[in-house]
Design an enzyme around this catalytic site. Structure first.
Site, PDB file in Angstrom:
ATOM      1  N   ASN A  16      41.692  30.803  93.475  1.00 28.00           N
ATOM      2  CA  ASN A  16      42.684  30.319  92.502  1.00 28.00           C
ATOM      3  C   ASN A  16      43.869  31.273  92.412  1.00 28.00           C
ATOM      4  O   ASN A  16      45.023  30.838  92.311  1.00 28.00           O
ATOM      5  CB  ASN A  16      42.030  30.125  91.128  1.00 28.00           C
ATOM      6  CG  ASN A  16      41.309  28.792  91.025  1.00 28.00           C
ATOM      7  OD1 ASN A  16      41.942  27.745  90.999  1.00 28.00           O
ATOM      8  ND2 ASN A  16      39.990  28.824  91.019  1.00 28.00           N
ATOM      9  N   LYS A  67      32.453  46.666  74.668  1.00 22.41           N
ATOM     10  CA  LYS A  67      33.162  45.548  75.329  1.00 22.41           C
ATOM     11  C   LYS A  67      34.597  45.451  74.807  1.00 22.41           C
ATOM     12  O   LYS A  67      35.533  45.182  75.557  1.00 22.41           O
ATOM     13  CB  LYS A  67      32.413  44.247  75.092  1.00 22.41           C
ATOM     14  CG  LYS A  67      31.141  44.189  75.931  1.00 22.41           C
ATOM     15  CD  LYS A  67      30.434  42.871  75.782  1.00 22.41           C
ATOM     16  CE  LYS A  67      29.184  42.884  76.648  1.00 22.41           C
ATOM     17  NZ  LYS A  67      28.166  41.937  76.200  1.00 22.41           N
ATOM     18  N   HIS A 111      38.122  26.200  84.362  1.00 23.29           N
ATOM     19  CA  HIS A 111      36.666  26.024  84.308  1.00 23.29           C
ATOM     20  C   HIS A 111      36.276  24.845  85.201  1.00 23.29           C
ATOM     21  O   HIS A 111      36.921  23.795  85.137  1.00 23.29           O
ATOM     22  CB  HIS A 111      36.230  25.770  82.860  1.00 23.29           C
ATOM     23  CG  HIS A 111      34.756  25.621  82.744  1.00 23.29           C
ATOM     24  ND1 HIS A 111      33.893  26.692  82.841  1.00 23.29           N
ATOM     25  CD2 HIS A 111      33.972  24.520  82.598  1.00 23.29           C
ATOM     26  CE1 HIS A 111      32.649  26.253  82.743  1.00 23.29           C
ATOM     27  NE2 HIS A 111      32.672  24.943  82.601  1.00 23.29           N
TER      28      HIS A 111
END
Ligand code: GAR
Length: 225
Positions: A16, A67, A111
């Site tokens: 992509n 994170k 997605h």
């Protein structure tokens, strides 16, 4: 109109990422990729960045305490390069608040399923296992949920009886490579408006409808199966 500065986040092969590079190089997309960030030192996306002279940065998640810290660092790097739109291209981490807050409605994801169906990992396999007859791909803005943000463009493809995860993924990927640059083009042309969880495309024409639904045949159809 000025050139849109993009930051790409990718974890793997980067096909992509390549489709966006190609559209820019063919001058069909008025954008510049300011930076590629990857969390995987062996991502093939890095080779693509090198080949096209694109700056890249490898983030090693183990070197961070939390994170959130990873995403604080990513946001800092993107801001430093004056990035206006963040593009997740096979980035296999859930984006955390510090990055979302730094780029509200300015982070896109692709997605490989027709959201809200089959979010999360391996959307193609989920669709096959569920027995769905149609699947596809979705470009959406990223919010704090898992693949839940406002939908920009979708493309549908049929699922055939003897499909495997590989054959279906390949069919979907062809459309990923069309709708992702198209979504970025709409953004760079200033044609996207977000109202709540709905995306409106300004100066909407039947041509845009054919992008949304490749099953529409006829004069305005630009994709065929
Ligand atoms: C693509 O199929 C993309 O839709 C998917 O990963 C692949 C990356 O391929 N993303 C997700 O599943 C995100 N949940 P690429 O590295 O060749 O672009």
């Amino acid at each position: 109109m000025s050139t849109l500065k993009i930051g790409v986040l990718a974890s793997g092969r980067g096909s992509n990422f390549q489709s966006i590079i190609d559209e820019i190089e063919f001058k069909r997309l008025n954008a510049e990729i300011a930076l590629l960030i990857t969390d995987n030192p062996s991502a093939f996306a890095i080779e693509r960045a090198k080949k096209h002279g694109i700056h890249y940065l490898i983030i090693r998640p183990k070197e961070f305490h939390s994170k959130d810290e990873i995403f604080i660092k990513i946001a800092e790097e993107l801001k430093e390069r004056h990035v206006e739109l963040v593009v997740l291209a096979g980035f296999m981490r859930i984006v955390r608040k510090p990055l979302i807050d730094a780029f509200p409605n300015r982070i896109m994801n692709i997605h490989p399923a027709l959201l809200p169906a089959f979010p999360g990992l391996r959307g193609q396999r989920q669709a096959l296992e569920y027995g769905a007859k149609i699947s596809g791909c979705t470009v959406h803005f990223v919010d704090e949920g898992m693949d839940t943000g406002p939908i920009i463009i979708q493309a549908a493809v049929p699922i055939f009886q003897d499909d495997t995860e590989e054959t279906l993924s390949e069919r979907i990927l062809k459309y990923e490579h069309k709708i992702y640059p198209e979504a970025i083009r709409l953004f760079s042309d200033g044609r996207i408006e977000v109202e709540g969880r709905k995306v409106r495309i300004k100066e909407y024409t039947p041509f845009d409808a054919s992008i949304v639904n490749p099953f529409i045949k006829g004069k305005f159809s630009i994709f065929s199966i």
